[in-house]
Write a protein that holds these residues in place. Sequence first.
Motif, PDB file in Angstrom:
ATOM      1  N   UNK A  44       0.832  -1.203   0.000  1.00 51.64           N
ATOM      2  CA  UNK A  44       0.000   0.000   0.000  1.00 51.64           C
ATOM      3  C   UNK A  44       0.867   1.254   0.000  1.00 51.64           C
ATOM      4  N   UNK A  45       1.897   1.267   0.857  1.00 53.95           N
ATOM      5  CA  UNK A  45       2.779   2.431   0.954  1.00 53.95           C
ATOM      6  C   UNK A  45       3.614   2.630  -0.315  1.00 53.95           C
ATOM      7  N   UNK A  46       3.905   1.528  -1.002  1.00 54.91           N
ATOM      8  CA  UNK A  46       4.684   1.638  -2.244  1.00 54.91           C
ATOM      9  C   UNK A  46       3.906   2.370  -3.320  1.00 54.91           C
ATOM     10  N   UNK A  47       2.607   2.120  -3.386  1.00 52.05           N
ATOM     11  CA  UNK A  47       1.771   2.767  -4.396  1.00 52.05           C
ATOM     12  C   UNK A  47       1.227   4.119  -3.930  1.00 52.05           C
ATOM     13  N   UNK A  48       1.051   4.264  -2.620  1.00 50.17           N
ATOM     14  CA  UNK A  48       0.532   5.525  -2.074  1.00 50.17           C
ATOM     15  C   UNK A  48       1.395   5.946  -0.886  1.00 50.17           C
ATOM     16  N   UNK A  49       2.535   6.601  -1.158  1.00 52.81           N
ATOM     17  CA  UNK A  49       3.465   6.980  -0.089  1.00 52.81           C
ATOM     18  C   UNK A  49       2.837   7.823   1.020  1.00 52.81           C
ATOM     19  N   UNK A  50       1.820   8.605   0.698  1.00 49.02           N
ATOM     20  CA  UNK A  50       1.201   9.471   1.704  1.00 49.02           C
ATOM     21  C   UNK A  50       0.491   8.678   2.794  1.00 49.02           C
ATOM     22  N   UNK A  51       0.278   7.390   2.540  1.00 47.89           N
ATOM     23  CA  UNK A  51      -0.424   6.572   3.546  1.00 47.89           C
ATOM     24  C   UNK A  51       0.518   6.051   4.631  1.00 47.89           C
ATOM     25  N   UNK A  52       1.839   6.315   4.480  1.00 49.00           N
ATOM     26  CA  UNK A  52       2.792   5.776   5.457  1.00 49.00           C
ATOM     27  C   UNK A  52       2.466   6.218   6.879  1.00 49.00           C
ATOM     28  N   UNK A  53       2.155   7.496   7.050  1.00 48.12           N
ATOM     29  CA  UNK A  53       1.895   8.007   8.390  1.00 48.12           C
ATOM     30  C   UNK A  53       0.710   7.323   9.050  1.00 48.12           C
ATOM     31  N   UNK A  54      -0.236   6.884   8.244  1.00 44.39           N
ATOM     32  CA  UNK A  54      -1.404   6.222   8.820  1.00 44.39           C
ATOM     33  C   UNK A  54      -1.036   4.886   9.457  1.00 44.39           C
ATOM     34  N   UNK A  55       0.050   4.292   8.967  1.00 46.26           N
ATOM     35  CA  UNK A  55       0.499   3.021   9.542  1.00 46.26           C
ATOM     36  C   UNK A  55       1.392   3.235  10.767  1.00 46.26           C
ATOM     37  N   UNK A  56       1.956   4.416  10.890  1.00 45.43           N
ATOM     38  CA  UNK A  56       2.904   4.662  11.973  1.00 45.43           C
ATOM     39  C   UNK A  56       2.249   4.632  13.341  1.00 45.43           C
ATOM     40  N   UNK A  57       0.956   4.890  13.416  1.00 44.05           N
ATOM     41  CA  UNK A  57       0.272   4.846  14.702  1.00 44.05           C
ATOM     42  C   UNK A  57       0.404   3.467  15.338  1.00 44.05           C
TER      43      UNK A  57
END
Length: 254
Positions: free
Chosen positions: A98-111
């Motif tokens: 998911x993060x590879x295709x949509x880098x902006x979603x990385x922060x959502x996983x950091x929680x």
Amino acid sequence: MIVVVIVICLTLTVDQQKTARLQAHTSSIERLSTYKHGIASWWGYACMASLMIPPSDLFIAAGTKNDMAWLRNSQLMMGVATTILVIYFSLAFMPAIHCSFKPKTRLSYWKALHSYYFLFPVSKQERHWWVLLSLTAGICEEIFFRGFLLQFIHGQSHASWYLDLNLALVLSALVFGICHYYQGISGIVRTTVGGLLFGLLTILTNSLWLPILLHVLVDLAVLLIYKPQQDSPEAAKRLMAGCEPESVRSDILT
């Protein structure tokens, strides 16, 4: 037995002390030291395992075709087990994909990753060492827990006792989970479940090669999800210079 006790004791003492210090105060220097210690330790454990069981035998599954007959002799159960494994590993890789295709979603996983800020790599040098650590964990942990320990508990590598392969699978997975106790109770549960499924995969494929590959890739996936230098430069600077891990949590998540 001595090898098993040594590894468990070292993991529960020396490794815990290093991890506790890192959880209290993390920095690039301290993380690199931890990575290097982990690499050296696990290659040592894998070498000890290879002295107990011939290397050629370490890379095949424990047991015979008569062990776990409820699984091996049932197409239905084989199908269920395969489905569970596919779902588990698909979920494990989904965040990285998911993060590879949509880098902006990385922060959502950091929680969900805040408990690991003390350990995950930040600088370029750390990330290079993380690759080596991932390779080491994938190869050496699978050799030790699924290659050596599963066979040892089962009794296949000696004549001292014999335990049912089902029980040996559960016990080896439990030891695997306990050796990751620095991740807390939830981490022990997760890694125990992972140990069960990696062990099941080893038994189904009669080989360590696929578990090793998937283990390495699961650990490397962190590099696709966690990129603080790109996503939170100020927090990255503090993590590299040295700080309390929890102190940067709010910076990263805002």
